[in-house]
Design a protein around this motif. Structure first.
Motif, PDB file in Angstrom:
ATOM      1  N   ALA A 174       3.403  38.270 -22.659  1.00 30.01           N
ATOM      2  CA  ALA A 174       2.879  39.627 -22.466  1.00 30.01           C
ATOM      3  C   ALA A 174       3.233  40.512 -23.653  1.00 30.01           C
ATOM      4  O   ALA A 174       4.295  40.348 -24.259  1.00 30.01           O
ATOM      5  CB  ALA A 174       3.446  40.230 -21.183  1.00 30.01           C
ATOM      6  N   PRO A 175       2.357  41.461 -24.022  1.00 29.97           N
ATOM      7  CA  PRO A 175       2.633  42.346 -25.166  1.00 29.97           C
ATOM      8  C   PRO A 175       3.750  43.348 -24.891  1.00 29.97           C
ATOM      9  O   PRO A 175       4.348  43.884 -25.818  1.00 29.97           O
ATOM     10  CB  PRO A 175       1.300  43.047 -25.407  1.00 29.97           C
ATOM     11  N   ILE A 176       4.018  43.629 -23.610  1.00 28.70           N
ATOM     12  CA  ILE A 176       5.071  44.572 -23.229  1.00 28.70           C
ATOM     13  C   ILE A 176       6.158  43.801 -22.495  1.00 28.70           C
ATOM     14  O   ILE A 176       5.861  42.925 -21.670  1.00 28.70           O
ATOM     15  CB  ILE A 176       4.510  45.698 -22.336  1.00 28.70           C
ATOM     16  N   PHE A 177       7.404  44.101 -22.783  1.00 31.01           N
ATOM     17  CA  PHE A 177       8.518  43.334 -22.213  1.00 31.01           C
ATOM     18  C   PHE A 177       9.723  44.232 -22.013  1.00 31.01           C
ATOM     19  O   PHE A 177       9.819  45.325 -22.576  1.00 31.01           O
ATOM     20  CB  PHE A 177       8.877  42.165 -23.138  1.00 31.01           C
ATOM     21  N   SER A 178      10.665  43.747 -21.217  1.00 32.09           N
ATOM     22  CA  SER A 178      11.895  44.482 -20.952  1.00 32.09           C
ATOM     23  C   SER A 178      13.084  43.714 -21.510  1.00 32.09           C
ATOM     24  O   SER A 178      12.986  42.518 -21.840  1.00 32.09           O
ATOM     25  CB  SER A 178      12.083  44.670 -19.444  1.00 32.09           C
ATOM     26  N   SER A 179      14.224  44.375 -21.587  1.00 35.10           N
ATOM     27  CA  SER A 179      15.438  43.713 -22.064  1.00 35.10           C
ATOM     28  C   SER A 179      15.847  42.602 -21.105  1.00 35.10           C
ATOM     29  O   SER A 179      16.374  41.563 -21.524  1.00 35.10           O
ATOM     30  CB  SER A 179      16.570  44.734 -22.218  1.00 35.10           C
ATOM     31  N   GLU A 180      15.598  42.802 -19.808  1.00 37.67           N
ATOM     32  CA  GLU A 180      15.942  41.780 -18.817  1.00 37.67           C
ATOM     33  C   GLU A 180      15.153  40.495 -19.050  1.00 37.67           C
ATOM     34  O   GLU A 180      15.697  39.382 -18.964  1.00 37.67           O
ATOM     35  CB  GLU A 180      15.672  42.296 -17.397  1.00 37.67           C
ATOM     36  N   GLU A 181      13.848  40.644 -19.384  1.00 37.67           N
ATOM     37  CA  GLU A 181      13.018  39.463 -19.616  1.00 37.67           C
ATOM     38  C   GLU A 181      13.493  38.702 -20.853  1.00 37.67           C
ATOM     39  O   GLU A 181      13.572  37.464 -20.835  1.00 37.67           O
ATOM     40  CB  GLU A 181      11.561  39.889 -19.780  1.00 37.67           C
ATOM     41  N   ILE A 182      13.802  39.428 -21.914  1.00 33.69           N
ATOM     42  CA  ILE A 182      14.251  38.766 -23.143  1.00 33.69           C
ATOM     43  C   ILE A 182      15.631  38.142 -22.937  1.00 33.69           C
ATOM     44  O   ILE A 182      15.905  37.036 -23.426  1.00 33.69           O
ATOM     45  CB  ILE A 182      14.275  39.765 -24.317  1.00 33.69           C
ATOM     46  N   ALA A 183      16.490  38.813 -22.200  1.00 31.81           N
ATOM     47  CA  ALA A 183      17.813  38.268 -21.916  1.00 31.81           C
ATOM     48  C   ALA A 183      17.690  36.955 -21.145  1.00 31.81           C
ATOM     49  O   ALA A 183      18.393  35.976 -21.427  1.00 31.81           O
ATOM     50  CB  ALA A 183      18.645  39.276 -21.126  1.00 31.81           C
ATOM     51  N   GLY A 184      16.790  36.931 -20.169  1.00 32.91           N
ATOM     52  CA  GLY A 184      16.610  35.720 -19.377  1.00 32.91           C
ATOM     53  C   GLY A 184      16.105  34.551 -20.190  1.00 32.91           C
ATOM     54  O   GLY A 184      16.460  33.394 -19.931  1.00 32.91           O
ATOM     55  N   GLN A 185      15.292  34.832 -21.205  1.00 33.01           N
ATOM     56  CA  GLN A 185      14.720  33.757 -22.023  1.00 33.01           C
ATOM     57  C   GLN A 185      15.664  33.293 -23.131  1.00 33.01           C
ATOM     58  O   GLN A 185      15.560  32.159 -23.600  1.00 33.01           O
ATOM     59  CB  GLN A 185      13.394  34.219 -22.619  1.00 33.01           C
ATOM     60  N   THR A 186      16.553  34.173 -23.579  1.00 32.74           N
ATOM     61  CA  THR A 186      17.467  33.807 -24.665  1.00 32.74           C
ATOM     62  C   THR A 186      18.814  33.307 -24.169  1.00 32.74           C
ATOM     63  O   THR A 186      19.536  32.636 -24.906  1.00 32.74           O
ATOM     64  CB  THR A 186      17.722  35.015 -25.587  1.00 32.74           C
ATOM     65  N   GLY A 187      19.161  33.656 -22.935  1.00 29.96           N
ATOM     66  CA  GLY A 187      20.476  33.303 -22.417  1.00 29.96           C
ATOM     67  C   GLY A 187      21.556  34.295 -22.816  1.00 29.96           C
ATOM     68  O   GLY A 187      22.732  34.104 -22.508  1.00 29.96           O
ATOM     69  N   LEU A 188      21.166  35.373 -23.515  1.00 32.14           N
ATOM     70  CA  LEU A 188      22.110  36.413 -23.908  1.00 32.14           C
ATOM     71  C   LEU A 188      22.257  37.419 -22.766  1.00 32.14           C
ATOM     72  O   LEU A 188      21.413  37.495 -21.864  1.00 32.14           O
ATOM     73  CB  LEU A 188      21.625  37.125 -25.165  1.00 32.14           C
ATOM     74  N   SER A 189      23.302  38.219 -22.811  1.00 34.33           N
ATOM     75  CA  SER A 189      23.497  39.240 -21.783  1.00 34.33           C
ATOM     76  C   SER A 189      22.485  40.365 -21.972  1.00 34.33           C
ATOM     77  O   SER A 189      22.001  40.609 -23.081  1.00 34.33           O
ATOM     78  CB  SER A 189      24.916  39.802 -21.848  1.00 34.33           C
ATOM     79  N   ARG A 190      22.165  41.045 -20.881  1.00 32.52           N
ATOM     80  CA  ARG A 190      21.223  42.149 -20.953  1.00 32.52           C
ATOM     81  C   ARG A 190      21.744  43.270 -21.843  1.00 32.52           C
ATOM     82  O   ARG A 190      20.987  43.903 -22.569  1.00 32.52           O
ATOM     83  CB  ARG A 190      20.938  42.688 -19.548  1.00 32.52           C
ATOM     84  N   VAL A 191      23.064  43.494 -21.798  1.00 31.11           N
ATOM     85  CA  VAL A 191      23.670  44.542 -22.622  1.00 31.11           C
ATOM     86  C   VAL A 191      23.518  44.203 -24.107  1.00 31.11           C
ATOM     87  O   VAL A 191      23.155  45.058 -24.920  1.00 31.11           O
ATOM     88  CB  VAL A 191      25.154  44.725 -22.269  1.00 31.11           C
ATOM     89  N   SER A 192      23.772  42.941 -24.445  1.00 30.16           N
ATOM     90  CA  SER A 192      23.658  42.521 -25.839  1.00 30.16           C
ATOM     91  C   SER A 192      22.220  42.622 -26.330  1.00 30.16           C
ATOM     92  O   SER A 192      21.949  43.146 -27.421  1.00 30.16           O
ATOM     93  CB  SER A 192      24.160  41.086 -25.999  1.00 30.16           C
ATOM     94  N   VAL A 193      21.282  42.156 -25.521  1.00 32.07           N
ATOM     95  CA  VAL A 193      19.871  42.229 -25.895  1.00 32.07           C
ATOM     96  C   VAL A 193      19.433  43.687 -26.034  1.00 32.07           C
ATOM     97  O   VAL A 193      18.717  44.064 -26.969  1.00 32.07           O
ATOM     98  CB  VAL A 193      18.995  41.500 -24.860  1.00 32.07           C
ATOM     99  N   GLY A 194      19.913  44.533 -25.108  1.00 26.78           N
ATOM    100  CA  GLY A 194      19.561  45.945 -25.157  1.00 26.78           C
ATOM    101  C   GLY A 194      20.005  46.603 -26.447  1.00 26.78           C
ATOM    102  O   GLY A 194      19.301  47.452 -27.006  1.00 26.78           O
ATOM    103  N   LYS A 195      21.179  46.195 -26.948  1.00 29.29           N
ATOM    104  CA  LYS A 195      21.681  46.744 -28.208  1.00 29.29           C
ATOM    105  C   LYS A 195      20.753  46.383 -29.366  1.00 29.29           C
ATOM    106  O   LYS A 195      20.450  47.238 -30.219  1.00 29.29           O
ATOM    107  CB  LYS A 195      23.093  46.197 -28.474  1.00 29.29           C
TER     108      LYS A 195
END
Length: 236
Positions: A174-195
C-alpha cells in the motif's frame, strides 16, 4: 507515470521496445509513430503529454536525427533517448549536441535499456517534482558516473537500519503505511521504527498524514514524497 512515444518504422521492433518499456516501473507507452512526420505531428499537438521519446535514427524516409533537430527548433519540451544501430561518431555527436539524454546502440542488452530508463526516471523526478535542487542532487544529473559522498545521519541513527526500513517501505503493497506495519515487517520495535520515520519525514523522504478515529485518537500514517529516491540515496 512517465509517458513515452516510441518512434520506430519497424512494427516488430516497436512492439519489442513497448514490451521492454513495460518491464520498468514508472513508464507508460503513450503511443507509437512509424515515421518522423507522424511523431512530430503528435508532439506538436497542444494536448500532447509525452515526456520521453525513444527514437530510432535509421527511418525509411527521414533520419531520426532530423526529428531531433525539429524538436529542438520548435522548442518542444520532451526528452529523447536514441535507440539505433547507428554507431558512427558523427551521428552520436550530433544526437548528444542536440540534447539526447542517452544513446543506445543496437543490438543492446535489456539491462542497458533498464539502466537508461531508471536513470531517466531519476532525472525526471529531480527536474519536475522539485522547485529547486541541492548541489548534490544536481551532481546526480551532471556527473552520473561519480557517486556522491554519503551524508551523515543524525545521532542515534544507523545506516543499515535506515536501509532495512527503506527497503521495507519500498516493497510495501500500500502507498500509505503506519509505523506499526513497518515494525511488524522488519521485526524492529515500533518505537525504533517511529524514530526513523520521523527522521525521514524531516528529511523530506516521507509525508505525514494524521487522521482521527471515531474516539478521537490520532493515527499517524506516512507516504513517500515524489523526490524520496533522490534524497534517500544520499544516506544509504
Amino acid at each position: 507515470m512517465i509517458n513515452v512515444l516510441i518512434v520506430e518504422d519497424d512494427p516488430m521492433v516497436a512492439e519489442m521496445n513497448k514490451f521492454y518499456l513495460g518491464q520498468v516501473d514508472g513508464f507508460h507507452c503513450a503511443g507509437w509513430a512509424g515515421s518522423t512526420e507522424q511523431a512530430l505531428e503528435i508532439l506538436q499537438q497542444p494536448e500532447h503529454s509525452i515526456d520521453l521519446v525513444l527514437l530510432d535514427i535509421y527511418m525509411k524516409e527521414h533520419s531520426g536525427l532530423d526529428l531531433l533537430a525539429d524538436i529542438r527548433h520548435a522548442n518542444i519540451e520532451v526528452d529523447v533517448i536514441i535507440i539505433s544501430a547507428a554507431s558512427d561518431k558523427t551521428s552520436i555527436r550530433y544526437a548528444l549536441q542536440n540534447g539526447a539524454v542517452d544513446y543506445l546502440i543496437k543490438p543492446f542488452e535489456f539491462e542497458r535499456l533498464r539502466a537508461a530508463l531508471s536513470a531517466y526516471r531519476e532525472r525526471h523526478s529531480l527536474l519536475y517534482n522539485s522547485s529547486s535542487l541541492a548541489q548534490a542532487e544536481l551532481d546526480l544529473l551532471t556527473q552520473p558516473g561519480q557517486a556522491p559522498e554519503k551524508t551523515e545521519l543524525g545521532k542515534g541513527l544507523a545506516r543499515v537500519t535506515l536501509k532495512l526500513i527503506w527497503d521495507t517501505i519500498s516493497a510495501h503493497a500500500a502507498p500509505i503505511f503506519s509505523s506499526e506495519e513497518i515494525a511488524g515487517q522488519t521485526g524492529l520495535s515500533r518505537v525504533s521504527v517511529g524514530k526513523y520515520l520521523t527522521a525521514m519525514e524531516e528529511l523530506g523522504i516521507l509525508e505525514l498524514e494524521t487522521t482521527y478515529g471515531t474516539i478521537g485518537r490520532p493515527v499517524k500514517r506516512y507516504r513517500t514524497t515524489s523526490g524520496a529516491d533522490a534524497i534517500i540515496g544520499k544516506y544509504i
